[in-house]
Write a protein that holds these residues in place. Structure first.
Motif, PDB file in Angstrom:
ATOM      1  N   ILE A 325       0.867  -1.119  -0.091  1.00  0.00           N
ATOM      2  CA  ILE A 325       0.113  -0.062  -0.203  1.00  0.00           C
ATOM      3  C   ILE A 325       0.894   1.071   0.009  1.00  0.00           C
ATOM      4  CG2 ILE A 325      -1.672   1.251   1.523  1.00  0.00           C
ATOM      5  CD1 ILE A 325      -2.861  -1.148   2.186  1.00  0.00           C
ATOM      6  N   ILE A 326       2.125   1.132   0.709  1.00  0.00           N
ATOM      7  CA  ILE A 326       2.848   2.544   0.920  1.00  0.00           C
ATOM      8  C   ILE A 326       3.385   2.742  -0.500  1.00  0.00           C
ATOM      9  CG2 ILE A 326       5.077   3.359   1.781  1.00  0.00           C
ATOM     10  CD1 ILE A 326       4.203   1.885   4.159  1.00  0.00           C
ATOM     11  N   PHE A 327       3.969   1.624  -1.351  1.00  0.00           N
ATOM     12  CA  PHE A 327       4.664   1.865  -2.500  1.00  0.00           C
ATOM     13  C   PHE A 327       3.663   2.320  -3.565  1.00  0.00           C
ATOM     14  CE2 PHE A 327       5.935   0.112  -6.662  1.00  0.00           C
ATOM     15  CZ  PHE A 327       7.385   0.857  -6.651  1.00  0.00           C
ATOM     16  N   CYS A 328       2.364   1.684  -3.358  1.00  0.00           N
ATOM     17  CA  CYS A 328       1.483   1.942  -4.772  1.00  0.00           C
ATOM     18  C   CYS A 328       0.879   3.315  -4.367  1.00  0.00           C
ATOM     19  CB  CYS A 328       0.458   0.780  -4.647  1.00  0.00           C
ATOM     20  SG  CYS A 328       1.123  -0.508  -5.461  1.00  0.00           S
ATOM     21  N   THR A 329       0.745   3.833  -3.355  1.00  0.00           N
ATOM     22  CA  THR A 329      -0.060   4.983  -3.019  1.00  0.00           C
ATOM     23  C   THR A 329       0.978   6.351  -3.466  1.00  0.00           C
ATOM     24  OG1 THR A 329       0.530   4.879  -0.779  1.00  0.00           O
ATOM     25  CG2 THR A 329      -1.655   4.471  -1.334  1.00  0.00           C
ATOM     26  N   PHE A 330       2.208   6.024  -3.176  1.00  0.00           N
ATOM     27  CA  PHE A 330       3.264   6.807  -3.433  1.00  0.00           C
ATOM     28  C   PHE A 330       3.346   7.228  -4.916  1.00  0.00           C
ATOM     29  CE2 PHE A 330       7.740   8.085  -4.796  1.00  0.00           C
ATOM     30  CZ  PHE A 330       7.885   9.266  -4.105  1.00  0.00           C
ATOM     31  N   LEU A 331       3.044   5.814  -5.676  1.00  0.00           N
ATOM     32  CA  LEU A 331       3.264   5.800  -7.200  1.00  0.00           C
ATOM     33  C   LEU A 331       1.970   6.544  -7.770  1.00  0.00           C
ATOM     34  CD1 LEU A 331       4.388   4.801  -9.882  1.00  0.00           C
ATOM     35  CD2 LEU A 331       2.777   2.796  -9.674  1.00  0.00           C
ATOM     36  N   MET A 332       1.030   6.475  -7.134  1.00  0.00           N
ATOM     37  CA  MET A 332      -0.340   7.053  -7.597  1.00  0.00           C
ATOM     38  C   MET A 332      -0.131   8.496  -7.451  1.00  0.00           C
ATOM     39  SD  MET A 332      -4.211   6.636  -6.167  1.00  0.00           S
ATOM     40  CE  MET A 332      -3.860   7.113  -4.416  1.00  0.00           C
ATOM     41  N   LEU A 356      -8.857  13.118 -19.001  1.00  0.00           N
ATOM     42  CA  LEU A 356      -7.886  13.001 -18.082  1.00  0.00           C
ATOM     43  C   LEU A 356      -8.381  13.017 -16.536  1.00  0.00           C
ATOM     44  CD1 LEU A 356      -4.600  15.244 -19.321  1.00  0.00           C
ATOM     45  CD2 LEU A 356      -4.919  12.780 -18.907  1.00  0.00           C
ATOM     46  N   PRO A 357      -9.559  13.769 -16.202  1.00  0.00           N
ATOM     47  CA  PRO A 357      -9.935  13.671 -14.888  1.00  0.00           C
ATOM     48  C   PRO A 357     -10.310  12.435 -14.395  1.00  0.00           C
ATOM     49  CG  PRO A 357     -10.783  15.759 -16.041  1.00  0.00           C
ATOM     50  CD  PRO A 357     -10.023  14.769 -16.925  1.00  0.00           C
ATOM     51  N   MET A 358     -10.535  11.322 -15.333  1.00  0.00           N
ATOM     52  CA  MET A 358     -10.948   9.981 -14.921  1.00  0.00           C
ATOM     53  C   MET A 358      -9.815   9.114 -14.229  1.00  0.00           C
ATOM     54  SD  MET A 358     -11.800   7.851 -18.268  1.00  0.00           S
ATOM     55  CE  MET A 358     -10.212   6.778 -19.134  1.00  0.00           C
ATOM     56  N   VAL A 359      -8.612   9.438 -14.704  1.00  0.00           N
ATOM     57  CA  VAL A 359      -7.472   8.901 -14.491  1.00  0.00           C
ATOM     58  C   VAL A 359      -6.998   8.465 -13.174  1.00  0.00           C
ATOM     59  CG1 VAL A 359      -5.023   8.307 -15.037  1.00  0.00           C
ATOM     60  CG2 VAL A 359      -6.612   9.321 -16.606  1.00  0.00           C
ATOM     61  N   PRO A 360      -6.909   9.537 -12.029  1.00  0.00           N
ATOM     62  CA  PRO A 360      -6.730   9.407 -10.786  1.00  0.00           C
ATOM     63  C   PRO A 360      -7.670   8.471 -10.261  1.00  0.00           C
ATOM     64  CG  PRO A 360      -6.628  11.813 -11.074  1.00  0.00           C
ATOM     65  CD  PRO A 360      -7.340  11.074 -12.572  1.00  0.00           C
ATOM     66  N   PHE A 462      -3.524  17.075  -9.101  1.00  0.00           N
ATOM     67  CA  PHE A 462      -4.008  17.178 -10.453  1.00  0.00           C
ATOM     68  C   PHE A 462      -4.780  18.186 -10.919  1.00  0.00           C
ATOM     69  CE2 PHE A 462      -7.713  16.188 -13.388  1.00  0.00           C
ATOM     70  CZ  PHE A 462      -6.737  15.886 -14.709  1.00  0.00           C
ATOM     71  N   LEU A 463      -5.621  18.808  -9.969  1.00  0.00           N
ATOM     72  CA  LEU A 463      -6.422  20.065 -10.212  1.00  0.00           C
ATOM     73  C   LEU A 463      -5.555  21.308 -10.256  1.00  0.00           C
ATOM     74  CD1 LEU A 463      -9.638  18.817  -8.503  1.00  0.00           C
ATOM     75  CD2 LEU A 463      -9.482  18.837 -10.856  1.00  0.00           C
ATOM     76  N   ILE A 464      -4.482  21.153  -9.669  1.00  0.00           N
ATOM     77  CA  ILE A 464      -3.791  22.635  -9.275  1.00  0.00           C
ATOM     78  C   ILE A 464      -3.212  22.867 -10.635  1.00  0.00           C
ATOM     79  CG2 ILE A 464      -1.552  23.415  -8.494  1.00  0.00           C
ATOM     80  CD1 ILE A 464      -2.177  22.012  -5.889  1.00  0.00           C
ATOM     81  N   ASP A 465      -3.607  24.093 -11.137  1.00  0.00           N
ATOM     82  CA  ASP A 465      -2.953  24.584 -12.415  1.00  0.00           C
ATOM     83  C   ASP A 465      -2.634  26.175 -12.351  1.00  0.00           C
ATOM     84  OD1 ASP A 465      -2.084  25.364 -14.973  1.00  0.00           O
ATOM     85  OD2 ASP A 465      -3.620  24.284 -15.730  1.00  0.00           O
TER      86      ASP A 465
END
Length: 505
Positions: A325-332, A356-360, A462-465
């Motif tokens: 979980i730690i590894f995969c959440t960091f990757l996410m 793109l908004p669906m990807v997370p 993701f939303l920060i722009d």
């Protein structure tokens, strides 16, 4: 600690090969979006979802059954392999022939009139995949992770090479852009109307080349069908077959049937099949999470079965889950905050970034699938595989409900939520039922905390722009460092222990 080190080592080999292979395969995204119309990508999405669904039928849970009966039943692994491989070969050839003969009717059913050859090629691909499934499983069980990984990588290289040859090189030769000396030879077979056709043909040729190699590497086997061996294996595998069918419904309904669930003209300028192509292309951006899940599954499944008699295995399984979980959440978090940059690099035509908004959401969904694979060990080593069917059936129902209710309203987001919702429900059911029959001391509160924080940071990042590439890079990097710092503070003692273990020779 030594066992965790072994699992991490084999996962790393599978992971590196998967990352290399999928990265190479990922380069097909700009190729497809640059050379093929969105409608062809929609066809590609649907056909490969169908192949994924039928792949489960062709192998009917015998890979996991082979692991179980070759490790924990006191049987000769060679005899188990010979019987399982004989049965899978017979079933695969039979189903392949039936599918090949009904290809014309299937092409009409799925509205691909005049494209019978697509379904014929799909039948051959499925048959070859079935013939290779057990030999690849044998390499995993024998701990030959490097051989397995290199052969998978070679298969991907062949597939990519044929794609480039058919879709790019042949196109430019016929168009007169270069290598005109080969024009007479290429013009004889090149069909400019083909798009998804060449994708399937590339897959077919790559598999044909790999088949004799994997059979050679896996070792000789002879035809053998012993009722005393196969009947218990079949009883064990049958619920896994239905589990696989229910599970892959996510792929079929959220990807393959997306175009049939979306109202016409939902997205201006896109018909439903073109929108399905956009959806499928964005689905591929979640590939980093899915390949980590796949690499972990390759290493963990035989590993868990081999450790099933270890009295300390509940503690080991809990520790594996925590670090997974730690590894995969960091990757996410890393992927999500950089999605717009990744999309700009790989989408070579207009209109793809709208999804793109669906990807997370997809990344989180795939993470729950990985957690489910971890949790599912309880019913596999206790021989209660019937629960796999019930859990995944409920997951499939959740997928269907979300697709039918949310895709017509939310479009791409609705499709992603079907994957997320299904895997979340399956994870919760597997956890609560598993703790009743086979208690494992998971660090549940801490793990849930990581999941919630990581998803918040992923979607927020993701939303920060800010409108400035430089400021975006600084803010996104700060989010990644923030999460890394949190992990370090929470796991400082454990990290020191792990580093000392992995540094030992």
């Amino acid at each position: 600690m030594g066992l965790l080190k072994k699992l991490a080592g084999q996962s790393a080999i599978y992971g590196i090969s998967s990352i290399l292979g999928k990265s190479i395969n990922f380069l097909l995204v700009p190729l497809y979006t640059g050379y093929l119309p969105k409608e062809d990508l929609g066809s590609f999405t649907m056909l490969y979802a169908l192949i994924a669904f039928l792949n489960v039928v062709f192998t009917f849970g015998m890979e996991t059954s082979y692991f179980r009966f070759a490790t924990g039943k006191g049987l000769d692994p060679k005899i188990v392999f010979q019987n399982a491989q004989t049965l899978v070969t017979a079933v695969g050839l039979s189903l392949g022939i039936i599918l090949f003969l009904f290809a014309d009717k299937l092409s009409l059913l799925f509205e691909y009139e005049g494209k019978t050859h697509l379904f014929q090629w799909a039948a051959i691909i499925l048959t070859i995949d079935a013939l290779m499934a057990l030999p690849f499983a044998r390499l995993r069980l024998d701990g030959r992770s490097l051989t397995f990984a290199l052969l998978k990588l070679f298969n991907i290289l062949l597939n990519v090479g044929f794609n480039v040859l058919f879709i790019v090189v042949a196109y430019h030769i016929v168009a007169g852009d270069f290598l005109q000396v080969f024009y007479p030879y290429v013009a004889d077979w090149y069909n400019p109307e083909w798009g998804v056709d060449y994708i399937l043909l590339a897959n077919l040729l790559a598999n044909l080349i790999i088949l004799p190699i994997i059979w050679k590497l896996a070792g000789k086997w002879k035809l053998q069908l012993k009722r005393s061996i196969l009947l218990p294996m079949w009883k064990y595998a049958l619920p896994l077959l239905f589990m696989g069918l229910a599970g892959v419904t996510n792929e079929v309904f959220s990807r393959g049937l997306f175009e049939y669930s979306l109202p016409e003209n939902f997205y201006p300028g896109l018909n439903s099949r073109e929108a399905g192509g956009v959806f499928g292309a964005n689905f591929k951006l979640a590939i980093l999470m899915s390949l980590i899940i796949q690499a972990f599954k390759y290493a963990a499944e035989p590993f868990f079965f081999q450790q099933s008699e270890n009295k300390n295995n509940p503690l080991l399984f809990a520790r594996v889950m925590h670090w997974f979980i730690i590894f995969c959440t960091f990757l996410m978090v890393v992927v999500s905050v950089n999605l717009k940059l990744i999309g700009a690099l790989f989408f070579q035509a207009e209109g793809y970034a709208t999804a793109l908004p669906m990807v997370p959401i997809l990344l989180m969904g795939y993470l729950f699938l990985g957690i489910y694979y971890n949790l599912s060990i309880w019913f596999k080593i206790t021989d209660q595989t019937q629960y796999s069917f019930y859990i995944t059936l409920i997951g499939a129902i959740v997928t269907i409900i979300i697709i039918l209710t949310l895709v017509p309203v939310l479009g791409f987001i609705g499709g992603a939520l079907s994957t997320f919702g299904s895997y979340l429900v399956m994870t919760l059911l597997c956890y609560f039922i598993g703790q009743k029959y086979y208690p494992i001391p998971y660090q549940t509160k801490k793990d849930v905390g990581y999941l919630l924080i990581a998803f918040f940071l992923s979607y927020g990042g993701f939303l920060i722009d800010t409108g400035s590439l430089a400021f975006n890079f600084i803010l996104h990097s700060a989010i990644i460092l923030l999460y890394a710092g949190l992990i370090f503070l929470m796991e400082k003692k454990e990290l020191n222990s792990l580093l000392k273990s992995f540094s030992k020779k």
